[in-house]
Scaffold this active site. Structure first.
Site, PDB file in Angstrom:
ATOM      1  N   ASP A 333       0.877  -1.189   0.058  1.00  0.00           N
ATOM      2  CA  ASP A 333       0.008   0.083   0.169  1.00  0.00           C
ATOM      3  C   ASP A 333       0.801   1.271  -0.121  1.00  0.00           C
ATOM      4  OD1 ASP A 333      -2.812   1.102   0.389  1.00  0.00           O
ATOM      5  OD2 ASP A 333      -1.845   2.014   2.136  1.00  0.00           O
ATOM      6  N   GLU A 369       1.653  -0.543  -5.010  1.00  0.00           N
ATOM      7  CA  GLU A 369       0.655   0.522  -5.237  1.00  0.00           C
ATOM      8  C   GLU A 369       1.495   1.768  -5.444  1.00  0.00           C
ATOM      9  OE1 GLU A 369      -3.337   2.503  -3.550  1.00  0.00           O
ATOM     10  OE2 GLU A 369      -1.555   2.161  -2.344  1.00  0.00           O
TER      11      GLU A 369
END
Length: 675
Positions: A333, A369
């Protein structure tokens, strides 16, 4: 991963259960003293407080003979308390061991966790306790997932909370994914790997309790190894057993991990672990202000991934999940945070290099990401060749094409072909293509809602992205008009078909295969209720069957999932890798590519079948049926590649706003297929 490599994993810190007792070890470069607090079996009474001995390089150690496995404990640290200078030491704060493999209960936010030193608030009764555990190793195997496969994003709790065929005691847990009915569903869809949204122990953001909401996604961790007891009552044993069951079915497991921030949040947030151990080592400071945090995450703080202590913690956490659970890979993330050195992103940052070169982590699937909100934080295409990357350009361009935006046919072709404009510096694509993910609108809602509807989040609809490249087909939200319902169903199928026809890895979020809706909420992180719980009883099984058919085609036609970019000229005199044609069957010209209102295109793949036939992907983005001409070849005939009518006279009628597939077969085979 070999057994020798697993045996080599011996973390230096945490609570190590030995034959004679437990060895406790923690690190702090700035603490003056440190203790381990021992608690009763129920975690309520502090039965002892023992001081750790300081060794070199900030290591504090104590071996306690006679303590058994299962002992509940926490750390305390003392030193300077000067928050304006970045020092937060307070022995009244019980700190969770960042190396804890298990905790005895879930985290709960309480304002007293942020009390200043000297206010007489001991937080022991407000905090979970770490549990000393002797961890087992998982079976050793190469990653089950291969690039180009189908990743299935799973919100673990929401996935099974309303599943009627999963035992009630397992609903909302990791072990639900090992149930035969769930594995059967995954196999039907042709899932290559499940990507589990965060399962490590997390805490609600401080504004949620007063709104009566809870964090349903888990992107607010406290420690990086211990699993959330609500998702994994038996700790990592649950994850290991589930991973083993999925591996037996040929399905890999990827963990979505958050190493960019923690729930300790900003300067008025709670002290839970890293802040109390060594705030200035574990968190990045604002420029010229050590009393404030850098906030490249939008959550209040940012992990200092350029500090050796933070790097060691991240690497040990990854090794922990490979060795003790056998997972196949990781999705990171806000991944640029992991590559920031002195605040600037570098693809060759020490932590990223260490991941790639690590003997335990190095062969795992690594997915970035590729954006955060810091300086130059949008890094799509900027990670090294070992990383796959979530491709939001794919999402946006495909949505815009099907929304009917002008001038999008060239962008669509680029996305179908693996996004060489982004990843072309390498030999093949590293894209993870997706149309919808956990954050943002569901795939069905993209064609139902033109605007976000986040009122239930308690932030007056200010949260979440305003631009979703979505449309509503004439009515905002739910409709009983049969024409609108049909249009929306057609649009969902068209987007799904586009996804499965695209080169590179593809990702489908759980429930999008059967039409899940969040009623237009594009930021449902705090909706742990029927808004996000998958409705298995009312799912659209026809759409689910359609997706299963697309997945089957993708597996039968390897050219769809290959990673190599299309060759500009035919290889070795063979048919071209790809030809781009108009609906008339003629090659696209430069003028065709620049027609602003062109919404029809054929992608003709040269390696469509083992028999040597080609695959035609015919895309009709208009609101009129169109006849697509298929180029003829001697000794071949065209047949539908999925359920649908057979081409006639070298043409196939493609319905409004849809994607059709046709495959070439040798004449003998195609005649044998006819009744």
């Amino acid at each position: 991963m070999s057994k020798d490599r697993a045996a080599a994993y011996r973390p230096r810190f945490g609570a190590t259960v030995t034959d004679s007792g437990i060895r406790f070890a923690a690190w702090s470069g700035a603490a003056e003293r440190m203790w381990v607090s021992i608690f009763s079996a129920d975690g309520k009474a502090e039965t002892d407080r023992l001081e750790l001995q300081r060794e070199s390089d900030g290591v504090f150690v104590l071996s306690v003979p006679g303590l058994p496995e299962g002992t509940c404990y926490g750390f305390r640290a003392d030193g300077r308390y000067a928050p304006d200078e970045g020092f937060w030491f307070d022995p009244d704060k019980l700190l969770v061991d960042p190396y804890a493999g298990r905790i005895d209960r879930a985290y709960r936010y309480d304002a007293r966790l942020a009390a200043a030193r000297g206010q007489g608030v001991d937080t022991a009764q407000l905090m979970p306790k770490a549990v000393a555990t002797a961890l087992q190793s998982a079976p050793s195997a190469p990653p089950a997932f291969r690039h180009g496969g189908l990743i299935y994003e799973v919100p673990v709790r929401a996935f099974s909370m309303a599943h009627p065929d999963v035992a009630k005691r397992l609903r909302g847990t990791i072990r639900a994914l090992a149930e035969p009915v769930v594995i059967e569903h995954l196999l039907k869809l042709g899932v290559s790997a499940v990507e589990l949204m965060p399962v490590t122990a997390a805490m609600d953001e401080r504004h949620l309790p007063r709104l009566g909401l809870t964090n349903a996604w888990g992107y607010n961790p406290v420690s990086f190894m211990a699993l959330d007891p609500r998702l994994a009552p038996d700790g990592i044993d649950d994850l290991r057993a589930t991973t083993t069951a999925l591996h037996e079915a040929g399905i890999g497991v990827i963990l979505d991990l958050v190493f960019n921030h923690t729930a300790e949040s900003d300067e008025i947030g709670p002290t839970l672990s890293l802040r109390g151990l060594d705030n200035r080592a574990y968190y990045r400071e604002a420029v010229d202000d050590p009393g404030r945090y850098a906030n490249d995450t939008g959550t209040g703080n940012t992990l200092a991934c350029d500090h050796p202590a933070a790097q060691q913690l991240v690497l040990d956490s990854l090794r922990h999940f490979v060795v003790h659970a056998g997972v196949d890979g990781f999705r990171f993330d806000l991944a640029p945070v992991l590559g920031r050195v002195g605040g600037e992103f570098r693809a060759d940052a020490p932590l990223l290099q260490a991941m790639r070169n690590d003997p335990i982590i190095g062969d795992r699937i690594l997915i970035a990401e590729p954006w955060d909100i810091g300086h130059n934080g949008y890094r799509l295409g900027g990670f090294s060749k070992e990383f796959l990357e979530w491709n939001d350009r794919y999402r946006d361009d495909v949505r815009r094409f099907w929304r009917g935006d002008r001038g999008m046919v060239g962008a669509l072709a680029t996305r179908l072909a693996g996004s060489s404009d982004i990843f072309g510096a390498g030999a093949g694509t590293r894209t993870v293509n997706f149309i919808a993910a956990h954050d943002g609108m569901t795939l069905a809602d993209v064609a139902r809602y033109e605007r976000k509807h986040n009122e239930a989040n308690g932030e007056h609809n200010h949260d979440g992205h305003n631009e979703n490249f979505s449309w509503n087909n004439g009515v905002e939200g739910e409709s009983r008009d049969p024409d609108i319902v049909a249009d929306r169903a057609r649009d969902a199928r068209a987007m799904l078909a586009t996804l499965f026809a695209s080169r590179g890895a593809i990702m489908l979020t759980a429930g999008d295969e059967f039409g899940r809706s969040q009623r237009g909420n594009n930021n449902a992180y705090a909706q742990d209720n029927d808004l996000t719980w998958l409705d298995w009883a009312e799912r659209d099984t026809a759409l689910e069957d359609f997706v299963a058919g697309l997945s089957r085609l993708r597996r039968e036609v390897p050219a769809l999932a290959e990673l190599d970019f299309f060759a500009a000229v035919p290889r070795d005199g063979a048919v071209p890798d790809v030809e781009w044609l108009t609906e008339a069957g003629r090659p696209m010209t430069d003028a065709n590519w620049h027609e602003p209102d062109r919404h029809r295109l054929t992608m003709l793949l040269g390696k469509g079948a083992a028999s040597g036939g080609r695959l035609a992907v015919m895309i009709n983005g208009t609101r009129r049926e169109a006849n697509f001409a298929l180029p003829a070849r001697t000794a071949f005939d065209w047949l539908p590649a999925t359920n649908g009518p057979k081409p006639s006279g070298g043409c196939l009628a493609v319905p409004v706003r849809s994607v059709a597939f046709a495959i070439e077969r040798p004449l003998a085979d195609s005649q044998g297929d006819q009744p």
